[in-house]
Structure formats: structure tokens, C-alpha cells
Design an enzyme around this catalytic site. Structure first.
Site, short mmCIF file in Angstrom:
data_model
loop_
_atom_site.label_atom_id
_atom_site.label_comp_id
_atom_site.label_asym_id
_atom_site.label_seq_id
_atom_site.Cartn_x
_atom_site.Cartn_y
_atom_site.Cartn_z
N HIS A 13 -52.83 -94.31 -43.33
CA HIS A 13 -53.82 -94.16 -44.42
C HIS A 13 -53.11 -94.07 -45.76
O HIS A 13 -52.86 -92.97 -46.25
CB HIS A 13 -54.67 -92.90 -44.19
CG HIS A 13 -55.64 -93.04 -43.09
ND1 HIS A 13 -56.93 -93.51 -43.29
CD2 HIS A 13 -55.51 -92.83 -41.77
CE1 HIS A 13 -57.55 -93.56 -42.12
NE2 HIS A 13 -56.72 -93.15 -41.19
N GLU B 65 -54.13 -94.46 -48.67
CA GLU B 65 -54.94 -93.93 -49.79
C GLU B 65 -54.56 -92.50 -50.15
O GLU B 65 -54.69 -92.08 -51.29
CB GLU B 65 -56.43 -94.03 -49.49
CG GLU B 65 -56.98 -93.22 -48.32
CD GLU B 65 -56.91 -93.95 -46.98
OE1 GLU B 65 -56.01 -94.80 -46.82
OE2 GLU B 65 -57.71 -93.63 -46.09
N CYS C 118 -56.35 -98.50 -40.67
CA CYS C 118 -56.56 -97.76 -39.41
C CYS C 118 -57.55 -98.49 -38.50
O CYS C 118 -57.18 -99.49 -37.89
CB CYS C 118 -56.96 -96.33 -39.73
SG CYS C 118 -56.50 -95.21 -38.41
N1 LIG Z 1 -58.83 -93.05 -38.84
C1 LIG Z 1 -59.19 -94.09 -38.15
O1 LIG Z 1 -59.59 -95.13 -38.67
C2 LIG Z 1 -59.14 -93.97 -36.65
C3 LIG Z 1 -59.27 -95.29 -35.95
C4 LIG Z 1 -59.63 -95.14 -34.49
N2 LIG Z 1 -60.92 -94.59 -34.37
C5 LIG Z 1 -58.59 -94.30 -33.79
O2 LIG Z 1 -58.85 -93.17 -33.47
O3 LIG Z 1 -57.50 -94.77 -33.56
#
Ligand SMILES: NC(=O)CC[C@H](N)C(=O)O
Length: 289
Positions: A240, A242, A109
């Protein structure tokens, strides 16, 4: 069997939260699942990203050098998700180090966004490449390589995030280690939680220079997976993974990281990603099962 693992793989996790263990619980579990599956004991080391990037005029340089000297020794690097600009430069520095030193790397992310910014600045010559996240109001970036997703902004904070499961399609024109790790599927589903995304306008330039977007959403407008062409394992994902990792079904991006960090990824891929057994180990005779 887990108790008898006698070889260790060391992973450096670059974050900005002080209570690392609590913040990254699902990530830690995903790394553990992948390690057991790879016949390795996981040694996870936390690195405060603010200590990896410092202003030499004001920073504690002794701490900076000590952090880097420990960081250099890890077998693999993970830059996880996060919000805001604080600590981001340290994450970008970690991406650069992994890329230039052929260290197995997984960005998640915000970790993908940091890798994109780093490559833009260092390889594409976009000196001011940056994310639109937390830029001062009125400031326009010269090279916004990571941009806000307007359609996910119905007007209030709670509704601004792209959440939940979405499809990712592997692009047939690219070779992808991650696709093989996912069982050579054409499409996968993973969970999301973000407001910003890769600016599509820059994609051709990245790909021309070997930074490939190997996975995209179903409309092919959203970059979901990036992989460096000439690197043992440099993988970054906008989702994500995970959250969907299970002890007997480790998440593929994590498995790739651990296997690469243990020097076993290529052999695993050659064997069509069949389970790692003790006989796959270089000196497997030493391990008893
Ligand atoms: N969950 C995250 O890592 C978000 C990444 C970044 N802050 C976004 O909003 O896109």
C-alpha cells in the site's frame, strides 16, 4: 502555486464502497501529492465496481452503459485495495479495459490480484483463474492464481494478515519503470495489509507472456510488483504505497500514474526522474508561476 494549476488530469477510482471519500482518504491524498508534483489539478471520479460488471438478465443495463461511458473518458485508472468477492468482477473488467486500451493503470493490493486474475483469464487462457478469497467451502479452483498465505494464519482472524513494512527487491533481469520512479533503487520498503498473494506456480507462464513480476520480497517467493511489458503504464503492487506518500515526496507508483495520465511519464523518465517543472510542459507558456 497549486491554486494556479490550469490543467486537469482525470483519474477513475474503481471501488465498491458507497462512502468513497472516507474509505479512500489516504489514497486520495497520495493522488493529490502526485498531481501537484506533476503540475496538474486532480479530478477524481469514483466508479462503483458493481456497476461495471452486470448480469444482463437481472442488472440495470442503462446504469451499466452510463457508467462505462463515463469510465471510458478518464485519463488514468486506479483499482485500490479491498476485501471479499463482491464487486471483484467489475474491478477485473476495469483492469481488462485499461490493459487493452493502453490506459495508465495502478492496481493496489486487491487491485494487483484483480489484474493477475484478468490476465490469466484473457491472455493465458486459464478460463477459471480466480482468487481463493471467499470461495465457498469445499470448492476447489481449477486455477487458483491468487492463494491464501498459510504462514500468516496462526489461528485467529486478527493474526491472519501480513502487515507492516516489508522489503521489495527489484528483479535485475526485468526493465521496470517503477524502479526508475523509485530513484533506481534495488530495494524499497512499503507497508502491507493482505492475506492472499500471487500463486508462485503460475509466475513463469505470466512472465513468458509479458506480465512481469518486477519486484519480489527478500526471499523471492512473494510477488510484490507486476508491470506489463508492452503498455505505457500498467503497474500493480501488493503493498500500500499510499501510506508513505507525503506532499513534497509523492509516492512513486502514484506519480507514475499521474504523469502517464498527463502524457508526461516518458519525458520524466528520460530526464532521470528529475522534478517536473513548468518548462517540461508541452505548452508551458500558458502557466504562470
Ligand atoms: N488490502 C487488500 O487489498 C487486501 C487484498 C485481499 N483481500 C487480501 O487479503 O489479500
Amino acid at each position: 502555486r497549486i491554486d494556479r494549476l490550469n490543467k486537469t488530469v482525470t483519474i477513475g477510482l474503481v471501488g465498491k464502497y458507497t462512502k468513497f471519500e472516507d474509505c479512500y482518504a489516504s489514497l486520495t491524498r497520495a493522488l493529490e501529492h502526485a498531481s501537484y508534483h506533476s503540475n496538474r489539478h486532480l479530478q477524481l471520479k469514483y466508479f462503483d465496481s458493481e456497476l461495471l460488471s452486470m448480469d444482463p438478465k437481472t442488472g440495470n443495463m442503462a446504469e451499466y452503459h452510463k457508467t462505462w461511458s463515463d469510465f471510458c473518458k478518464v485519463d488514468g485508472i486506479i483499482v485500490p485495495g479491498g476485501f471479499g468477492k463482491r464487486g471483484l468482477e467489475g474491478k477485473i473488467a476495469a483492469c481488462k479495459w485499461a490493459r487493452e486500451n493502453n490506459k495508465p493503470f495502478l492496481g493496489i493490493c486487491l487491485g494487483l490480484q484483480a489484474a493477475v486474475i484478468e490476465y490469466g483469464r484473457s491472455v493465458l487462457g486459464l478460463k477459471d483463474a480466480d482468487t481463493e478469497e471467499e470461495q465457498p467451502p469445499g470448492q476447489t479452483l481449477e486455477h487458483p492464481v491468487v492463494v491464501y498465505m498459510p504462514e500468516h494464519n496462526p489461528g485467529n482472524m486478527g493474526g491472519t494478515m501480513r502487515l507492516g513494512k516489508h522489503e521489495t527487491h527489484f528483479k535485475p533481469e526485468h526493465k521496470s519503470k517503477l524502479k526508475l520512479l523509485y530513484g533506481n533503487k534495488d530495494k524499497i520498503e512499503e507497508r502491507h495489509r493482505h492475506r492472499y498473494e500471487v500463486n508462485k506456480k503460475y509466475v513463469p507462464d505470466y512472465e513468458k507472456h509479458g506480465f512481469l513480476f518486477t519486484g519480489v520480497d527478500e526471499k523471492e517467493v512473494r510477488m510484490e510488483i507486476a508491470e506489463l511489458r508492452d503498455h505505457p503504464y500498467y503497474v500493480a503492487v501488493q503493498f500500500h504505497p499510499e501510506y508513505l506518500s507525503r506532499p513534497l515526496r509523492p509516492s512513486p507508483p502514484f506519480l507514475g500514474l499521474i504523469l502517464a495520465a498527463a502524457g508526461k511519464l516518458d519525458a520524466y523518465i528520460e530526464k532521470e526522474c528529475r522534478q517536473v517543472t513548468e518548462t517540461d510542459d508541452d505548452d508551458s507558456g500558458k502557466i504562470e508561476f
